[in-house]
Design a protein around this motif. Structure first.
Motif, PDB file in Angstrom:
ATOM      1  N   ALA A   1       4.393  11.373   4.191  1.00  0.00           N
ATOM      2  CA  ALA A   1       5.379  11.373   5.271  1.00  0.00           C
ATOM      3  C   ALA A   1       4.692  11.548   6.625  1.00  0.00           C
ATOM      4  N   ALA A   2       3.687  12.438   6.678  1.00  0.00           N
ATOM      5  CA  ALA A   2       2.946  12.636   7.926  1.00  0.00           C
ATOM      6  C   ALA A   2       2.182  11.374   8.312  1.00  0.00           C
ATOM      7  N   CYS A   3       1.567  10.717   7.305  1.00  0.00           N
ATOM      8  CA  CYS A   3       0.846   9.464   7.586  1.00  0.00           C
ATOM      9  C   CYS A   3       1.819   8.381   8.067  1.00  0.00           C
ATOM     10  N   GLY A   4       3.004   8.341   7.459  1.00  0.00           N
ATOM     11  CA  GLY A   4       4.001   7.364   7.885  1.00  0.00           C
ATOM     12  C   GLY A   4       4.437   7.595   9.318  1.00  0.00           C
ATOM     13  N   ALA A   5       4.611   8.870   9.699  1.00  0.00           N
ATOM     14  CA  ALA A   5       5.001   9.180  11.079  1.00  0.00           C
ATOM     15  C   ALA A   5       3.892   8.778  12.055  1.00  0.00           C
ATOM     16  N   ALA A   6       2.634   9.065  11.687  1.00  0.00           N
ATOM     17  CA  ALA A   6       1.515   8.685  12.550  1.00  0.00           C
ATOM     18  C   ALA A   6       1.412   7.171  12.681  1.00  0.00           C
ATOM     19  N   LEU A   7       1.643   6.484  11.559  1.00  0.00           N
ATOM     20  CA  LEU A   7       1.602   5.024  11.584  1.00  0.00           C
ATOM     21  C   LEU A   7       2.680   4.459  12.498  1.00  0.00           C
TER      22      LEU A   7
ATOM     23  N   PHE B   1       0.833  -1.202   0.000  1.00  0.00           N
ATOM     24  CA  PHE B   1       0.000   0.000   0.000  1.00  0.00           C
ATOM     25  C   PHE B   1       0.874   1.261   0.000  1.00  0.00           C
ATOM     26  N   VAL B   2       1.965   1.215   0.766  1.00  0.00           N
ATOM     27  CA  VAL B   2       2.872   2.360   0.823  1.00  0.00           C
ATOM     28  C   VAL B   2       3.537   2.584  -0.536  1.00  0.00           C
ATOM     29  N   LEU B   3       3.984   1.517  -1.176  1.00  0.00           N
ATOM     30  CA  LEU B   3       4.645   1.649  -2.478  1.00  0.00           C
ATOM     31  C   LEU B   3       3.686   2.184  -3.531  1.00  0.00           C
ATOM     32  N   ILE B   4       2.453   1.699  -3.514  1.00  0.00           N
ATOM     33  CA  ILE B   4       1.453   2.196  -4.474  1.00  0.00           C
ATOM     34  C   ILE B   4       1.185   3.676  -4.245  1.00  0.00           C
ATOM     35  N   ALA B   5       1.048   4.065  -2.976  1.00  0.00           N
ATOM     36  CA  ALA B   5       0.798   5.473  -2.653  1.00  0.00           C
ATOM     37  C   ALA B   5       1.976   6.350  -3.063  1.00  0.00           C
ATOM     38  N   LEU B   6       3.200   5.870  -2.831  1.00  0.00           N
ATOM     39  CA  LEU B   6       4.379   6.640  -3.225  1.00  0.00           C
ATOM     40  C   LEU B   6       4.455   6.803  -4.737  1.00  0.00           C
ATOM     41  N   ALA B   7       4.165   5.724  -5.464  1.00  0.00           N
ATOM     42  CA  ALA B   7       4.203   5.808  -6.926  1.00  0.00           C
ATOM     43  C   ALA B   7       3.162   6.800  -7.440  1.00  0.00           C
ATOM     44  N   ALA B   8       1.951   6.750  -6.859  1.00  0.00           N
ATOM     45  CA  ALA B   8       0.894   7.676  -7.282  1.00  0.00           C
ATOM     46  C   ALA B   8       1.266   9.118  -6.952  1.00  0.00           C
ATOM     47  N   ALA B   9       1.831   9.340  -5.771  1.00  0.00           N
ATOM     48  CA  ALA B   9       2.221  10.691  -5.380  1.00  0.00           C
ATOM     49  C   ALA B   9       3.333  11.223  -6.275  1.00  0.00           C
ATOM     50  N   TRP B  10       4.275  10.356  -6.632  1.00  0.00           N
ATOM     51  CA  TRP B  10       5.407  10.782  -7.461  1.00  0.00           C
ATOM     52  C   TRP B  10       4.947  11.189  -8.858  1.00  0.00           C
ATOM     53  N   ARG B  11       3.903  10.517  -9.364  1.00  0.00           N
ATOM     54  CA  ARG B  11       3.397  10.841 -10.699  1.00  0.00           C
ATOM     55  C   ARG B  11       2.421  12.012 -10.688  1.00  0.00           C
TER      56      ARG B  11
ATOM     57  N   LEU C   1       4.899  17.345  -4.339  1.00  0.00           N
ATOM     58  CA  LEU C   1       5.415  17.696  -3.009  1.00  0.00           C
ATOM     59  C   LEU C   1       4.334  17.627  -1.928  1.00  0.00           C
ATOM     60  N   PRO C   2       3.155  18.232  -2.129  1.00  0.00           N
ATOM     61  CA  PRO C   2       2.123  18.117  -1.068  1.00  0.00           C
ATOM     62  C   PRO C   2       1.743  16.679  -0.761  1.00  0.00           C
ATOM     63  N   TRP C   3       1.619  15.830  -1.801  1.00  0.00           N
ATOM     64  CA  TRP C   3       1.259  14.437  -1.565  1.00  0.00           C
ATOM     65  C   TRP C   3       2.366  13.696  -0.824  1.00  0.00           C
ATOM     66  N   LEU C   4       3.609  13.964  -1.183  1.00  0.00           N
ATOM     67  CA  LEU C   4       4.719  13.302  -0.491  1.00  0.00           C
ATOM     68  C   LEU C   4       4.784  13.744   0.972  1.00  0.00           C
ATOM     69  N   LEU C   5       4.523  15.031   1.232  1.00  0.00           N
ATOM     70  CA  LEU C   5       4.505  15.507   2.614  1.00  0.00           C
ATOM     71  C   LEU C   5       3.372  14.859   3.403  1.00  0.00           C
TER      72      LEU C   5
END
Length: 239
Positions: free
Chosen positions: A82-88, A60-70, A75-79
């Motif tokens: 990152a916030a969701c990752g910290a909360a997780l 799920f993280v890899l899919i989200a990162l790929a979607a955000a990168w495209r 930048l807002p999606w990656l941030l």
């Protein structure tokens, strides 16, 4: 250094591309089996719930990162990720007690989505396996079109039953029993489906040119890529 200055064996070697393709065909199933084995091992390891949670969330993280990168708003999606990752990470201990849900969502979701994808093409348009075969082999005979429709029906039923069994086992059976079916049994069943399809093809279409099971898998992947590329091209043109 330009390509003309590179050593001939590197710049123009005819064996380079086939070698990379063969390596990819080996690496993909090996990586998939390694990941499935790791999931199964984590589900059976007492005290390994946090590691199991992270393994289950990885796709799920890899899919989200790929979607955000495209995304145009990268930048807002990656941030946000990152916030969701910290909360997780901060909530990893209570979430780890329910790590099985990440495994279930992967397995059930993927099989249900595949059943819907194959099944939808039976009701409208061209059956998916017919599209795959035509993309690889060109125009099909009426017998091949009828046969590939039946194959599409078989894969639709297979994925639907797999999703149903996954749901029942996850709801009623212990986690190790579900994990054995999802992470070890499902890959074996998929391989058995390809073997059974190859045997049926030889029996139903004896005059057709036949290939081995591995060639059938390669053909299915090539067909999938060709069909998805064509659909993406049509979608881009329509916009």
């Amino acid at each position: 250094m330009s390509s003309s200055q590179l050593p001939h064996s590197v710049a123009t070697s005819p064996d380079a591309t086939p070698l990379l393709q063969r390596a990819g065909w080996i690496a993909a199933p090996v990586g998939f089996l390694a990941y499935e084995s790791a999931l199964h091992h984590a589900a059976h390891t007492p005290g390994g719930q946090v590691g199991a949670l992270m393994l289950g969330l990885a796709p799920f993280v890899l899919i989200a990162l790929a979607a955000a990168w495209r995304s145009a708003a990268r930048l807002p999606w990656l941030l946000l990720l990152a916030a969701c990752g910290a909360a997780l990470w901060l909530g990893r201990l209570p979430l780890a007690a329910h790590f099985g849900w990440t495994y279930f969502l992967q397995h059930f979701g993927a099989n249900a989505a595949l059943a819907a994808m194959f099944g939808r093409t039976l009701r409208q348009g061209t059956p998916l396996c017919t599209e795959f075969a035509a993309a690889v082999h060109g125009p099909l005979t009426p017998e091949m079109r009828h046969y590939t429709r039946r194959v599409t029906q078989a894969w639709t039923l297979f994925f639907a039953l797999t999703a149903a069994v996954s749901l029942v086992l996850f709801a009623l059976a212990p986690m190790p029993a579900w994990s054995t079916f999802a992470n070890l049994g499902t890959p074996v069943l998929i391989a058995a489906m390809f073997v059974a399809e190859a045997a049926c093809r030889r029996a139903v279409l004896p005059a057709a040119k036949h290939t081995g099971v591995l060639d059938a898998v390669r053909g299915a992947v090539r067909g999938y890529r060709a069909v998805m590329t064509e659909r993406a091209s049509r979608a881009g043109t329509s916009h």
